[in-house]
Design a protein around this motif. Structure first.
Motif, PDB file in Angstrom:
ATOM      1  N   ARG A 127      -8.424   5.154  15.494  1.00  0.00           N
ATOM      2  CA  ARG A 127      -8.869   5.747  14.228  1.00  0.00           C
ATOM      3  C   ARG A 127      -8.357   7.182  14.096  1.00  0.00           C
ATOM      4  NH1 ARG A 127     -13.898   6.141  15.267  1.00  0.00           N
ATOM      5  NH2 ARG A 127     -14.322   3.924  14.994  1.00  0.00           N
ATOM      6  N   GLU A 128      -8.468   7.946  15.166  1.00  0.00           N
ATOM      7  CA  GLU A 128      -7.981   9.326  15.151  1.00  0.00           C
ATOM      8  C   GLU A 128      -6.468   9.378  14.975  1.00  0.00           C
ATOM      9  OE1 GLU A 128      -9.334  10.827  18.864  1.00  0.00           O
ATOM     10  OE2 GLU A 128     -11.460  10.866  18.270  1.00  0.00           O
ATOM     11  N   PHE A 129      -5.754   8.481  15.647  1.00  0.00           N
ATOM     12  CA  PHE A 129      -4.296   8.476  15.549  1.00  0.00           C
ATOM     13  C   PHE A 129      -3.857   8.116  14.128  1.00  0.00           C
ATOM     14  CE2 PHE A 129      -0.137   6.426  15.814  1.00  0.00           C
ATOM     15  CZ  PHE A 129       0.582   7.363  16.541  1.00  0.00           C
ATOM     16  N   CYS A 130      -4.496   7.117  13.540  1.00  0.00           N
ATOM     17  CA  CYS A 130      -4.139   6.718  12.177  1.00  0.00           C
ATOM     18  C   CYS A 130      -4.391   7.849  11.185  1.00  0.00           C
ATOM     19  CB  CYS A 130      -4.920   5.467  11.768  1.00  0.00           C
ATOM     20  SG  CYS A 130      -4.349   3.953  12.575  1.00  0.00           S
TER      21      CYS A 130
ATOM     22  N   GLY B 183      -1.624   9.468   8.713  1.00  0.00           N
ATOM     23  CA  GLY B 183      -1.818   9.121   7.308  1.00  0.00           C
ATOM     24  C   GLY B 183      -1.800   7.625   7.059  1.00  0.00           C
ATOM     25  N   ILE B 184      -2.251   6.838   8.024  1.00  0.00           N
ATOM     26  CA  ILE B 184      -2.282   5.380   7.904  1.00  0.00           C
ATOM     27  C   ILE B 184      -3.708   4.954   7.565  1.00  0.00           C
ATOM     28  CG2 ILE B 184      -1.887   3.185   9.088  1.00  0.00           C
ATOM     29  CD1 ILE B 184       0.007   4.693  10.978  1.00  0.00           C
ATOM     30  N   PRO B 185      -3.928   4.232   6.468  1.00  0.00           N
ATOM     31  CA  PRO B 185      -5.277   3.777   6.130  1.00  0.00           C
ATOM     32  C   PRO B 185      -5.857   2.902   7.243  1.00  0.00           C
ATOM     33  CG  PRO B 185      -3.801   3.500   4.258  1.00  0.00           C
ATOM     34  CD  PRO B 185      -2.934   3.860   5.435  1.00  0.00           C
TER      35      PRO B 185
ATOM     36  N   PRO C 275       0.819  -1.200   0.000  1.00  0.00           N
ATOM     37  CA  PRO C 275       0.000   0.000   0.000  1.00  0.00           C
ATOM     38  C   PRO C 275       0.853   1.249   0.000  1.00  0.00           C
ATOM     39  CG  PRO C 275       0.184  -0.859   2.211  1.00  0.00           C
ATOM     40  CD  PRO C 275       0.921  -1.815   1.319  1.00  0.00           C
ATOM     41  N   THR C 276       0.224   2.357  -0.371  1.00  0.00           N
ATOM     42  CA  THR C 276       0.903   3.638  -0.262  1.00  0.00           C
ATOM     43  C   THR C 276       0.724   4.151   1.157  1.00  0.00           C
ATOM     44  OG1 THR C 276       0.443   4.119  -2.574  1.00  0.00           O
ATOM     45  CG2 THR C 276       1.016   5.983  -1.155  1.00  0.00           C
ATOM     46  N   ILE C 277       1.803   4.238   1.913  1.00  0.00           N
ATOM     47  CA  ILE C 277       1.713   4.629   3.309  1.00  0.00           C
ATOM     48  C   ILE C 277       2.828   5.602   3.624  1.00  0.00           C
ATOM     49  CG2 ILE C 277       0.654   2.482   4.078  1.00  0.00           C
ATOM     50  CD1 ILE C 277       3.386   1.502   4.910  1.00  0.00           C
ATOM     51  N   THR C 278       2.653   6.297   4.727  1.00  0.00           N
ATOM     52  CA  THR C 278       3.698   7.201   5.170  1.00  0.00           C
ATOM     53  C   THR C 278       4.820   6.408   5.817  1.00  0.00           C
ATOM     54  OG1 THR C 278       2.553   7.463   7.279  1.00  0.00           O
ATOM     55  CG2 THR C 278       2.054   9.066   5.569  1.00  0.00           C
ATOM     56  N   THR C 279       6.025   6.902   5.699  1.00  0.00           N
ATOM     57  CA  THR C 279       7.161   6.240   6.327  1.00  0.00           C
ATOM     58  C   THR C 279       7.156   6.531   7.818  1.00  0.00           C
ATOM     59  OG1 THR C 279       8.446   6.528   4.324  1.00  0.00           O
ATOM     60  CG2 THR C 279       9.670   6.040   6.342  1.00  0.00           C
ATOM     61  N   PRO C 280       7.220   5.483   8.671  1.00  0.00           N
ATOM     62  CA  PRO C 280       7.189   5.727  10.103  1.00  0.00           C
ATOM     63  C   PRO C 280       8.384   6.542  10.562  1.00  0.00           C
ATOM     64  CG  PRO C 280       7.758   3.451   9.624  1.00  0.00           C
ATOM     65  CD  PRO C 280       7.356   4.067   8.336  1.00  0.00           C
ATOM     66  N   GLN C 281       8.111   7.502  11.415  1.00  0.00           N
ATOM     67  CA  GLN C 281       9.168   8.348  11.946  1.00  0.00           C
ATOM     68  C   GLN C 281       9.273   8.124  13.456  1.00  0.00           C
ATOM     69  OE1 GLN C 281      11.085  10.250   9.988  1.00  0.00           O
ATOM     70  NE2 GLN C 281       9.926   9.700   8.152  1.00  0.00           N
ATOM     71  N   ALA C 282      10.464   7.818  13.935  1.00  0.00           N
ATOM     72  CA  ALA C 282      10.685   7.626  15.359  1.00  0.00           C
ATOM     73  C   ALA C 282      11.342   8.870  15.923  1.00  0.00           C
ATOM     74  CB  ALA C 282      11.560   6.405  15.604  1.00  0.00           C
TER      75      ALA C 282
END
Length: 351
Positions: A314-317, A321-323, A11-18
């Motif tokens: 749901r709000e956090f996703c 930008g996480i589907p 899927p097209t997703i944002t890259t996780p940032q730590a």
């Protein structure tokens, strides 16, 4: 509501940032913990266990109270619902949603699964743990192993034997196959007793034997042979369908993970899971597993906390930008059958 994520491609997703707040999952976990959603709910589970046990005992009493009548088949259907609720309770025990300690969880789980339902707690626990670690992974999740049904086009292209035969028309055969799922659970439970991964095979085996001796003993003591066999057939068939209809919407038709995909824990769990809307009725019928995203993120979270956790997740996703996917129950089934038909295409076309 957006369309379901693709099932075979990344899927097209944002890259996780730590950042300073830690990983995305760590940030979400802190929000969940701050709401007290991981705290045990002893009152809820005491009431739920009491209700399930009352229904279980009441069902067997009704078997003898009704006597020699074909109305017993209606009771068999009702008892399939009761057995499924026992299975859902054993699921919660296995995840330590009821007790925080391992020993009471295992004792309760073996009583519910082995003794009351006729399914090996140890075998199921091993399989389910691997599923949680790698949901919908084509090679690592035992729940999408292509034994009879293929769950991705890659599996369809590599399928042989019975899986290839069934895969051609698996969307039409899925429900008929579920009629055998109750028997399949019992068969695999006995077969697993020889597995080196089984921790207490003697105890599990004894409990399974006690269950089936009592089960068949009660049925044949209350009914003539013909009606007893019919009771058994209806009960086991509808039990398999019910369990399949509870568990299938959770992941089937969602993203299938391949070895090439690199997903962090949060995205691996969210993108492969589907939540099912429906209110209190669906919550009860599915034992809270309709909040599959939250259950996979926080397996030990008690069932009554999952609804509130879903709103937070749901709000956090959305912020990240996480589907995040949720649909109604009937829509989930349509997506499952469409997915089964789509993944069987390589077999039908001879690819």
């Amino acid at each position: 509501m957006t369309e379901a994520p693709a099932t075979t491609t990344a899927p097209t997703i944002t890259t996780p940032q730590a950042g300073s707040g830690g990983s995305d999952f760590a940030q979400l976990s802190r929000r969940i913990a701050a709401e007290g959603l991981l705290d045990r709910r002893p009152g809820y589970y005491a009431a739920r266990i009491a209700l399930v046990l009352a229904a279980f005992v009441g069902g067997w009493y009704a078997l003898f109270a009704l006597g020699d009548t074909w109305w017993q088949l209606g009771l068999a259907a009702a008892m399939s619902l009761v057995f499924a609720q026992v299975a859902l309770l054993s699921h919660d025990l296995a995840h330590r949603q009821v007790f925080t300690r391992r020993l009471p969880s295992e004792i309760g789980g073996r009583i519910a699964a082995n003794l009351l339902m006729g399914m090996s707690y140890g075998w199921w626990m091993n399989k389910h743990t691997r599923h949680h670690a790698n949901p919908n992974h084509e090679e690592r999740d035992p729940d999408v192993s292509p034994d009879l049904v293929v769950w991705s086009k890659r599996q369809a292209r590599e399928a042989g034997g019975l899986a290839r035969f069934i895969g051609r028309r698996q969307a039409y055969l899925f429900v008929p196959l579920l009629l055998l799922e109750g028997l399949n659970l019992s068969f695999n439970s006995f077969r697993a007793l020889r597995s080196p991964t089984m921790k207490r095979p003697l105890l599990e085996g004894v409990l399974l034997v006690v269950h089936f001796v009592a089960y068949f003993g009660l049925i044949f003591a209350a009914l003539p042979a013909g009606k007893a066999i019919a009771f058994f057939a209806v009960h086991q068939a509808l039990l398999g369908v019910y369990l399949g209809c509870v568990f299938a919407p959770n992941h089937k038709g969602m993203l299938m993970v391949t070895p090439e995909m690199k997903l962090d824990f949060l995205r691996r769990q969210v993108l492969t899971s589907r939540n099912v809307r429906g209110g209190a009725v669906v919550d009860s019928v599915m034992g809270g597993l309709n909040y599959q995203v939250e259950h996979h993120l926080f397996p030990s979270m008690p069932t009554p906390a999952l609804g509130r956790a879903a709103r937070i997740t749901r709000e956090f996703c959305a912020e990240q930008g996480i589907p995040y996917y949720e649909v109604g129950l009937l829509r989930s089934y349509r997506e499952i059958f469409a997915h089964l038909h789509r993944t069987g295409e390589p077999i039908r076309s001879g690819e």
